[in-house]
Design a protein around this motif. Structure first.
Motif, PDB file in Angstrom:
ATOM      1  N   THR A 156      -3.699 -17.636  -3.542  1.00 21.06           N
ATOM      2  CA  THR A 156      -2.772 -16.712  -2.900  1.00 21.06           C
ATOM      3  C   THR A 156      -1.382 -17.320  -2.919  1.00 21.06           C
ATOM      4  O   THR A 156      -1.222 -18.541  -2.957  1.00 21.06           O
ATOM      5  N   SER A 157      -0.362 -16.477  -2.893  1.00 19.73           N
ATOM      6  CA  SER A 157       1.012 -16.971  -2.945  1.00 19.73           C
ATOM      7  C   SER A 157       1.376 -17.769  -1.712  1.00 19.73           C
ATOM      8  O   SER A 157       2.314 -18.556  -1.724  1.00 19.73           O
ATOM      9  N   SER A 158       0.619 -17.598  -0.620  1.00 19.09           N
ATOM     10  CA  SER A 158       0.932 -18.315   0.619  1.00 19.09           C
ATOM     11  C   SER A 158       0.154 -19.606   0.758  1.00 19.09           C
ATOM     12  O   SER A 158       0.389 -20.373   1.678  1.00 19.09           O
ATOM     13  N   SER A 159      -0.777 -19.886  -0.178  1.00 18.65           N
ATOM     14  CA  SER A 159      -1.625 -21.065  -0.019  1.00 18.65           C
ATOM     15  C   SER A 159      -0.866 -22.358  -0.187  1.00 18.65           C
ATOM     16  O   SER A 159      -1.282 -23.399   0.299  1.00 18.65           O
ATOM     17  N   SER A 160       0.285 -22.305  -0.894  1.00 19.35           N
ATOM     18  CA  SER A 160       1.067 -23.522  -1.096  1.00 19.35           C
ATOM     19  C   SER A 160       2.160 -23.690  -0.057  1.00 19.35           C
ATOM     20  O   SER A 160       2.935 -24.630  -0.117  1.00 19.35           O
ATOM     21  N   THR A 161       2.237 -22.773   0.907  1.00 22.12           N
ATOM     22  CA  THR A 161       3.263 -22.859   1.941  1.00 22.12           C
ATOM     23  C   THR A 161       2.657 -23.454   3.193  1.00 22.12           C
ATOM     24  O   THR A 161       1.800 -22.852   3.814  1.00 22.12           O
ATOM     25  N   GLU A 162       3.078 -24.641   3.572  1.00 18.10           N
ATOM     26  CA  GLU A 162       2.490 -25.337   4.701  1.00 18.10           C
ATOM     27  C   GLU A 162       3.039 -24.794   6.005  1.00 18.10           C
ATOM     28  O   GLU A 162       4.222 -24.533   6.160  1.00 18.10           O
ATOM     29  N   SER A 169      -2.086  -8.110   9.721  1.00 21.17           N
ATOM     30  CA  SER A 169      -1.810  -6.690   9.581  1.00 21.17           C
ATOM     31  C   SER A 169      -0.337  -6.403   9.325  1.00 21.17           C
ATOM     32  O   SER A 169       0.065  -5.253   9.259  1.00 21.17           O
ATOM     33  N   SER A 170       0.499  -7.439   9.203  1.00 26.65           N
ATOM     34  CA  SER A 170       1.923  -7.238   8.991  1.00 26.65           C
ATOM     35  C   SER A 170       2.166  -6.713   7.584  1.00 26.65           C
ATOM     36  O   SER A 170       1.381  -6.961   6.668  1.00 26.65           O
ATOM     37  N   PRO A 171       3.279  -5.978   7.361  1.00 31.18           N
ATOM     38  CA  PRO A 171       3.580  -5.452   6.018  1.00 31.18           C
ATOM     39  C   PRO A 171       3.665  -6.545   4.967  1.00 31.18           C
ATOM     40  O   PRO A 171       3.178  -6.376   3.847  1.00 31.18           O
ATOM     41  N   SER A 172       4.297  -7.681   5.308  1.00 29.57           N
ATOM     42  CA  SER A 172       4.435  -8.758   4.328  1.00 29.57           C
ATOM     43  C   SER A 172       3.077  -9.341   3.964  1.00 29.57           C
ATOM     44  O   SER A 172       2.819  -9.683   2.811  1.00 29.57           O
ATOM     45  N   SER A 173       2.185  -9.435   4.969  1.00 29.35           N
ATOM     46  CA  SER A 173       0.848  -9.955   4.708  1.00 29.35           C
ATOM     47  C   SER A 173       0.065  -9.010   3.806  1.00 29.35           C
ATOM     48  O   SER A 173      -0.627  -9.442   2.883  1.00 29.35           O
ATOM     49  N   ASN A 174       0.176  -7.705   4.055  1.00 29.24           N
ATOM     50  CA  ASN A 174      -0.528  -6.729   3.225  1.00 29.24           C
ATOM     51  C   ASN A 174       0.003  -6.730   1.797  1.00 29.24           C
ATOM     52  O   ASN A 174      -0.759  -6.598   0.837  1.00 29.24           O
ATOM     53  N   THR A 175       1.320  -6.883   1.640  1.00 32.51           N
ATOM     54  CA  THR A 175       1.907  -6.933   0.307  1.00 32.51           C
ATOM     55  C   THR A 175       1.406  -8.152  -0.455  1.00 32.51           C
ATOM     56  O   THR A 175       1.032  -8.069  -1.627  1.00 32.51           O
ATOM     57  N   THR A 176       1.389  -9.300   0.224  1.00 31.06           N
ATOM     58  CA  THR A 176       0.891 -10.529  -0.396  1.00 31.06           C
ATOM     59  C   THR A 176      -0.563 -10.378  -0.819  1.00 31.06           C
ATOM     60  O   THR A 176      -0.959 -10.798  -1.909  1.00 31.06           O
ATOM     61  N   LYS A 177      -1.361  -9.744   0.042  1.00 30.40           N
ATOM     62  CA  LYS A 177      -2.778  -9.560  -0.262  1.00 30.40           C
ATOM     63  C   LYS A 177      -2.961  -8.639  -1.467  1.00 30.40           C
ATOM     64  O   LYS A 177      -3.805  -8.892  -2.337  1.00 30.40           O
ATOM     65  N   ASN A 178      -2.162  -7.575  -1.549  1.00 32.12           N
ATOM     66  CA  ASN A 178      -2.276  -6.650  -2.678  1.00 32.12           C
ATOM     67  C   ASN A 178      -1.907  -7.331  -3.994  1.00 32.12           C
ATOM     68  O   ASN A 178      -2.545  -7.102  -5.025  1.00 32.12           O
TER      69      ASN A 178
END
Length: 212
Positions: A156-162, A169-178
């Motif tokens: 995931t794009s967030s896995s490298s962000t410590e 359920s946030s919009p940014s989280s849903n976008t990242t998941k998609n």
């Protein structure tokens, strides 16, 4: 001097590379490094991880079959702001991570070994494809007669962000998941021939398998 861009896809690829990357060769790859920053109070520090490209002249290598990684040690030849020129550094080569290999002389047996791996079909008799969602990445496996091969790993794009936290359920989280799901699907159709593989399994400990 000739160079090739290589993307190892399985542990056997890394083992082959361990045997053809020699002292005196040059390897260029992206890596990350933890950088400490001093706060305004002059006493405390904060840390962040930065991405950088390192160009090494190889001195030695080490293959770890348990983690399927190839560690290349050498001297850094190019300044990048974080690794001094001439200092020793270690690059970790992993499956599905591209890097450049430079050789002054390419021997025929080395060229043939690379061509053989390029034309190698990982699991020609695959009967089952498995997509396994973990907390911060997905793994795609092909399973055949006596063979289980991980053909892709998508992070995931967030896995490298410590230290990053956000509501699921946030919009940014849903976008990242998609975006993550699209990348997983692209890797799935890249490696799984549905004309040959008749069965697929999608699994996870949470709801990702249903959302996918």
């Amino acid at each position: 001097m000739g160079r090739v861009i290589i993307i190892p896809e399985e542990s056997d690829d890394l083992w082959m590379l361990y045997n053809i990357i020699n002292p005196g060769d040059y390897v260029t790859a992206d890596t990350s490094r933890k950088v400490h920053h001093q706060l305004n109070d002059g006493r405390n520090t904060t840390a962040s991880r930065v991405r950088l490209s390192v160009h090494l002249k190889v001195t030695c290598g080490d293959f770890d079959k348990d983690s399927s990684t190839l560690r290349i040690q050498g001297r850094n030849l190019e300044p990048n702001g974080y690794v001094a020129v001439g200092s020793f550094h270690t690059l970790t080569l992993e499956c599905n991570k591209p890097f450049e290999l430079h050789k002054k002389v390419w021997k025929q047996d080395v060229v043939e070994a690379l061509q053989e791996r390029e034309n190698h079909e990982v699991c020609p008799d695959a009967e089952l494809a498995v997509t396994l969602f973990q907390q911060d990445h997905a793994e795609i496996y092909l399973i055949g007669k006596g063979v289980t091969a991980m053909v892709s790993k998508v992070e995931t794009s967030s896995s490298s962000t410590e230290g990053r936290k956000s509501s699921s359920s946030s919009p940014s989280s849903n976008t990242t998941k998609n975006v993550f799901f699209r990348e997983v699907f692209a890797e799935f159709i890249k490696y799984v021939d549905l004309n040959k593989v008749k069965n697929t399994v999608i699994a996870s400990e949470d709801s990702k398998k249903d959302e996918f």
